[in-house]
Design a protein around this motif. Structure first.
Motif, PDB file in Angstrom:
ATOM      1  N   ARG A 139      36.368  48.719  35.661  1.00 44.68           N
ATOM      2  CA  ARG A 139      36.373  47.288  35.959  1.00 44.68           C
ATOM      3  C   ARG A 139      37.768  46.705  35.746  1.00 44.68           C
ATOM      4  O   ARG A 139      38.216  45.844  36.511  1.00 44.68           O
ATOM      5  N   ARG A 142      39.858  47.724  38.683  1.00 46.49           N
ATOM      6  CA  ARG A 142      39.449  46.938  39.851  1.00 46.49           C
ATOM      7  C   ARG A 142      40.037  45.537  39.789  1.00 46.49           C
ATOM      8  O   ARG A 142      40.567  45.020  40.771  1.00 46.49           O
ATOM      9  N   ASP A 143      39.932  44.909  38.630  1.00 45.77           N
ATOM     10  CA  ASP A 143      40.433  43.544  38.487  1.00 45.77           C
ATOM     11  C   ASP A 143      41.947  43.477  38.706  1.00 45.77           C
ATOM     12  O   ASP A 143      42.458  42.536  39.315  1.00 45.77           O
ATOM     13  N   ARG A 146      42.700  43.820  42.454  1.00 45.24           N
ATOM     14  CA  ARG A 146      42.393  42.571  43.149  1.00 45.24           C
ATOM     15  C   ARG A 146      43.497  41.536  42.917  1.00 45.24           C
ATOM     16  O   ARG A 146      43.763  40.705  43.774  1.00 45.24           O
TER      17      ARG A 146
END
Length: 153
Positions: A139, A142-143, A146
């Motif tokens: 996560r 991913r963050d 992004r």
């Protein structure tokens, strides 16, 4: 057809129904005993010896070979005398009302318990399990992707 029947019987609902019928029959005998052995004698005591089962009307003659009491409903019935047993019917109706009330209370209790469980699930009283560290790391990656960061930064 046999395979379909086996599948039908193996489903949980049929087995649950069978268990319910067996327990219901046993519960019916308990309720009958409650009515016949506890409630009706108390009612009889309160009303001065009032016994519903002794109220009946003879619809036919008593056989000449009969040696029992002419006022005993069960003995006359066993001897084959046609009887209109309205007192026995009153006892059965009282038995039914007691059984129906107990089943009503049981269903009400179960419905309340189920509603409480559903309400707890809706309000989130159940704490979710912690994520494993691998999921937390993924996560995080991913963050950052992004956000537009590159791995070289």
């Amino acid at each position: 057809m046999l395979k379909e029947f086996r599948t039908f019987v193996a489903r949980g609902n049929v087995l649950d129904l069978a268990v319910g019928v067996i327990i219901g029959a046993a519960f019916g005998t308990i309720t009958k005993s409650l009515t016949d052995d506890i409630i009706m004698p108390v009612i009889g005591y309160i009303f001065g010896g009032f016994d519903f089962s002794s109220y009946f009307i003879k619809l036919g003659p008593i056989p000449a070979t009969y040696k029992g009491s002419p006022d005993s409903y069960s003995a006359l019935k066993a001897a084959g005398v046609p009887l209109f047993g309205y007192g026995q019917f009153v006892s059965v109706v009282i038995n039914f009302v007691i059984l129906a009330f107990i089943v009503f209370l049981l269903v009400k209790f179960v419905n309340r318990a189920i509603a409480t469980v559903h309400q707890e699930q809706k309000t989130g009283d159940v704490t979710p399990a912690a994520d494993p560290p691998e999921i937390a790391l993924l996560r995080e990656i991913r963050d950052e992707l992004r956000a537009g960061k590159t791995l070289s930064e």
